[in-house]
Design a protein around this motif. Sequence first.
Motif, PDB file in Angstrom:
ATOM      1  N   THR A   1       0.821  -1.218   0.000  1.00 48.26           N
ATOM      2  CA  THR A   1       0.000   0.000   0.000  1.00 48.26           C
ATOM      3  C   THR A   1       0.856   1.270   0.000  1.00 48.26           C
ATOM      4  OG1 THR A   1      -0.171   0.137   2.426  1.00 48.26           O
ATOM      5  CG2 THR A   1      -1.808  -1.217   1.274  1.00 48.26           C
TER       6      THR A   1
ATOM      7  N   ARG B   1       3.542   3.812  -1.396  1.00 45.77           N
ATOM      8  CA  ARG B   1       4.021   4.136  -2.742  1.00 45.77           C
ATOM      9  C   ARG B   1       5.121   5.189  -2.767  1.00 45.77           C
ATOM     10  NH1 ARG B   1      -1.586   4.733  -6.044  1.00 45.77           N
ATOM     11  NH2 ARG B   1      -0.170   4.847  -7.835  1.00 45.77           N
TER      12      ARG B   1
ATOM     13  N   SER C   1       0.518   8.937  -6.522  1.00 42.74           N
ATOM     14  CA  SER C   1      -0.447   8.639  -7.584  1.00 42.74           C
ATOM     15  C   SER C   1       0.234   8.278  -8.897  1.00 42.74           C
ATOM     16  CB  SER C   1      -1.368   9.857  -7.801  1.00 42.74           C
ATOM     17  OG  SER C   1      -0.619  11.004  -8.170  1.00 42.74           O
TER      18      SER C   1
ATOM     19  N   GLU D   1      -1.589  -3.209 -14.310  1.00 45.15           N
ATOM     20  CA  GLU D   1      -2.859  -2.519 -14.525  1.00 45.15           C
ATOM     21  C   GLU D   1      -2.613  -1.060 -14.898  1.00 45.15           C
ATOM     22  OE1 GLU D   1      -5.534  -2.937 -11.232  1.00 45.15           O
ATOM     23  OE2 GLU D   1      -5.061  -5.071 -10.956  1.00 45.15           O
ATOM     24  N   ASP D   2      -1.564  -0.461 -14.325  1.00 46.75           N
ATOM     25  CA  ASP D   2      -1.276   0.942 -14.602  1.00 46.75           C
ATOM     26  C   ASP D   2      -0.944   1.180 -16.070  1.00 46.75           C
ATOM     27  OD1 ASP D   2      -1.766   1.843 -12.061  1.00 46.75           O
ATOM     28  OD2 ASP D   2       0.325   1.819 -11.417  1.00 46.75           O
TER      29      ASP D   2
ATOM     30  N   GLU E   1      -4.208   1.242 -17.882  1.00 52.99           N
ATOM     31  CA  GLU E   1      -4.904   2.484 -17.560  1.00 52.99           C
ATOM     32  C   GLU E   1      -4.255   3.666 -18.276  1.00 52.99           C
ATOM     33  OE1 GLU E   1      -6.912   5.781 -15.770  1.00 52.99           O
ATOM     34  OE2 GLU E   1      -7.464   3.749 -16.367  1.00 52.99           O
TER      35      GLU E   1
ATOM     36  N   GLU F   1      -5.504   7.428 -13.898  1.00 55.15           N
ATOM     37  CA  GLU F   1      -5.658   7.214 -12.461  1.00 55.15           C
ATOM     38  C   GLU F   1      -4.897   5.933 -12.107  1.00 55.15           C
ATOM     39  OE1 GLU F   1      -9.752   7.200 -11.350  1.00 55.15           O
ATOM     40  OE2 GLU F   1     -10.169   9.144 -12.266  1.00 55.15           O
TER      41      GLU F   1
ATOM     42  N   LYS G   1      -3.025   3.085  -9.981  1.00 57.17           N
ATOM     43  CA  LYS G   1      -3.296   2.413  -8.715  1.00 57.17           C
ATOM     44  C   LYS G   1      -2.056   1.816  -8.091  1.00 57.17           C
ATOM     45  CE  LYS G   1      -7.714   3.191  -9.295  1.00 57.17           C
ATOM     46  NZ  LYS G   1      -8.366   4.269  -8.498  1.00 57.17           N
TER      47      LYS G   1
ATOM     48  N   LYS H   1      -0.422  -0.715  -9.312  1.00 61.02           N
ATOM     49  CA  LYS H   1      -0.464  -2.169  -9.502  1.00 61.02           C
ATOM     50  C   LYS H   1      -0.238  -2.519 -10.959  1.00 61.02           C
ATOM     51  CE  LYS H   1      -3.860  -2.707  -5.802  1.00 61.02           C
ATOM     52  NZ  LYS H   1      -5.203  -3.208  -5.421  1.00 61.02           N
TER      53      LYS H   1
END
Length: 261
Positions: free
Chosen positions: A48, A50, A202, A241-242, A245, A257, A259, A261
């Motif tokens: 969690t 970053r 972010s 995933e980033d 995205e 946005e 995450k 991940k």
Amino acid sequence: MDYQNIILEIDGPKAKISLNRPEVFHALNAPILKELASAFQELGENETIRVITLTATGAEAFCSGADLKDGMANAGRPLGEILAENYEPLIIGIRECPKPVICQMNGIAAGAGMSLALACDLIIANDKTYMTELFVGIGLMPDAGSMYFLPRLVGVQKAFELCSTGRKIYMEEALQLGLVSKVAPANELEATVNQLTDYYASAPTVAIAQMKKVLNLTYESSLQQMLAAEAKGQTRCGFTEDFGEGVMAFLQKRKPEFKGK
């Protein structure tokens, strides 16, 4: 771990580690070094988190270097053993931590305190402070990573000058030399760092981690080895995933946005 010499604060994806030995200007001894190494390992493994900020409580010093009283307690013991046991795990832990580490240098960084700052990914400094490799003043050479980081930032000749004289490097010069990333007035330092941590909180965390990992190899690798490391790291990024995205946001002409991940 129950920390006695540092303060660890977590705010969502952001973590802050503060050295907390103000009575000795946050001098480094075995207990605080072990706590710092443990904190970086803990935060590096926490999915969690970053981004990490490293700073110190108070406003007089970031870190005054090694605690000489601690050194007296180890009189007669080879200094190399002490470095290997207490300092190396921390410096390697910072460099291998898969999260960006920002030094909020709120005061003087001297000796091993300067080494600690240089081990971070970025340094944002108070404009009224200074750094110094003061080891020569007690008949020692710089350690805790300074002999690795310093010449890579300023070149061998300038590194020799700074190490062999131990002179103070004020922030205007430090900025010119590339020793720090940004300088801010004392009353704006925390806000300046927060702007940066907000960005990294972010940002695409896996991609940032791969950048850090491959950049760590650059001075010890050939072009072919770096190309291979880039390809391996990019493969890892491509399955996140980033990445999906980021591409989708680009095509849809909106801000991504991420995450982490």
